[in-house]
Design an enzyme around this catalytic site. Structure first.
Site, short mmCIF file in Angstrom:
data_model
loop_
_atom_site.label_atom_id
_atom_site.label_comp_id
_atom_site.label_asym_id
_atom_site.label_seq_id
_atom_site.Cartn_x
_atom_site.Cartn_y
_atom_site.Cartn_z
N ASP A 111 0.85 -1.19 0.00
CA ASP A 111 0.00 0.00 0.00
C ASP A 111 0.89 1.25 0.00
O ASP A 111 1.89 1.31 0.73
CB ASP A 111 -0.90 0.00 1.23
N ASN A 119 -2.86 13.03 -3.17
CA ASN A 119 -4.00 13.48 -3.97
C ASN A 119 -4.48 14.86 -3.53
O ASN A 119 -4.76 15.74 -4.36
CB ASN A 119 -5.16 12.49 -3.84
N HIS A 124 -5.31 14.62 -8.44
CA HIS A 124 -5.47 13.21 -8.81
C HIS A 124 -4.60 12.79 -9.99
O HIS A 124 -4.23 11.63 -10.09
CB HIS A 124 -6.95 12.93 -9.11
N ASP A 128 -2.39 9.59 -9.80
CA ASP A 128 -2.43 8.50 -10.78
C ASP A 128 -1.03 8.14 -11.27
O ASP A 128 -0.71 6.96 -11.46
CB ASP A 128 -3.30 8.88 -11.98
N GLU A 154 -4.85 2.47 -4.18
CA GLU A 154 -3.39 2.51 -4.12
C GLU A 154 -2.81 1.24 -3.48
O GLU A 154 -1.67 1.22 -3.03
CB GLU A 154 -2.92 3.74 -3.34
#
Length: 238
Positions: A111, A119, A124, A128, A154
């Site tokens: 993770d 973010n 975002h 990404d 994630e």
């Protein structure tokens, strides 16, 4: 149903069918005409199939190959996450269940640390890109002998068949360190990130879900202990 998967198979099909059509044409002509068969008739019996069969076979072979490639592409799209090109969670779990009864190996739950902050701070699109970069590192470290999937958001999962916990810890550390060295360009600056990793081991007695649950618990422990680390399930850590 005609199934052609490569260009080589396409040309083998065209040659084989054309040759068969020519032979059958000659035999049929000989049976029907017998002693009346002439050189011109024999020539026509040979040239007819050679003029008609190859183009017709080429068209059908091309169509079959196109359909096969489209199906392969569709299967790839269904099995892979579009952002990272890792396996999807559903396809990963399906593969695990297919070999669950006799599977031995290690699982990694990974993770990205403090991803919500990335973010919220950078947007975002940057988030990404961070996901893609981390996914690329994971894939580079497992493509040789393992499977990797985007588990959700994630979070990622890795399967290392036939690898014991000691080997899995080494691999997890390699991935963790490689991610730590990775940066993403943001407004001229280098943005770094880290990941936490939890491990689980499948010995053939637990279901995949049970092993992944233990790996997820280990991941939670890694987060609680300060992040950017590898954590073992409780019994192995004891």
């Amino acid at each position: 149903m005609l199934k052609i998967r490569t260009d080589a198979e396409k040309w083998r099909y065209i040659i084989a069918v054309s040759a068969m059509a020519t032979v059958l044409s000659v035999l049929l002509t000989w049976v029907l005409l017998g002693d009346n068969l002439t050189v011109d008739m024999l020539r026509a019996a040979i040239l007819g199939p050679l003029l008609i069969a190859p183009p017709a076979c080429l068209m059908s072979a091309r169509r079959s190959l196109e359909i096969y490639r489209l199906n392969q592409r569709l299967e790839h799209l269904l099995a892979h996450d579009q952002m990272t090109n890792l396996l999807t969670r559903s396809h990963f779990m399906r593969q695990m269940h297919e070999m669950e009864s006799d599977f031995r190996g290690s699982f990694l739950m990974l993770d990205i640390d403090l991803f919500k902050k990335v973010n919220d701070t950078y947007g975002h699109l940057v988030g990404d890109e961070v996901i893609r970069q981390v996914a690329g590192v994971i894939q580079d470290h497992v493509r040789r002998d393992g499977l990797a999937a985007r588990y959700g958001g994630e979070e990622f999962v890795v399967c290392l068949p036939q690898q014991d916990m000691e080997e899995a810890v080494k691999r997890a550390e390699e991935i963790r360190q490689a991610v730590e060295r990775k940066t993403v360009k943001v407004s001229g600056a280098n943005l770094g990130c880290t990941i936490s990793i939890g491990l689980g081991y499948a010995d053939g007695r637990k279901t995949v879900e049970e092993v992944l649950k233990r790996a997820d618990e280990a991941l939670y422990a890694a987060k609680k202990q300060g992040r950017n680390r590898v954590s073992l399930p409780r019994q192995e850590a004891a």
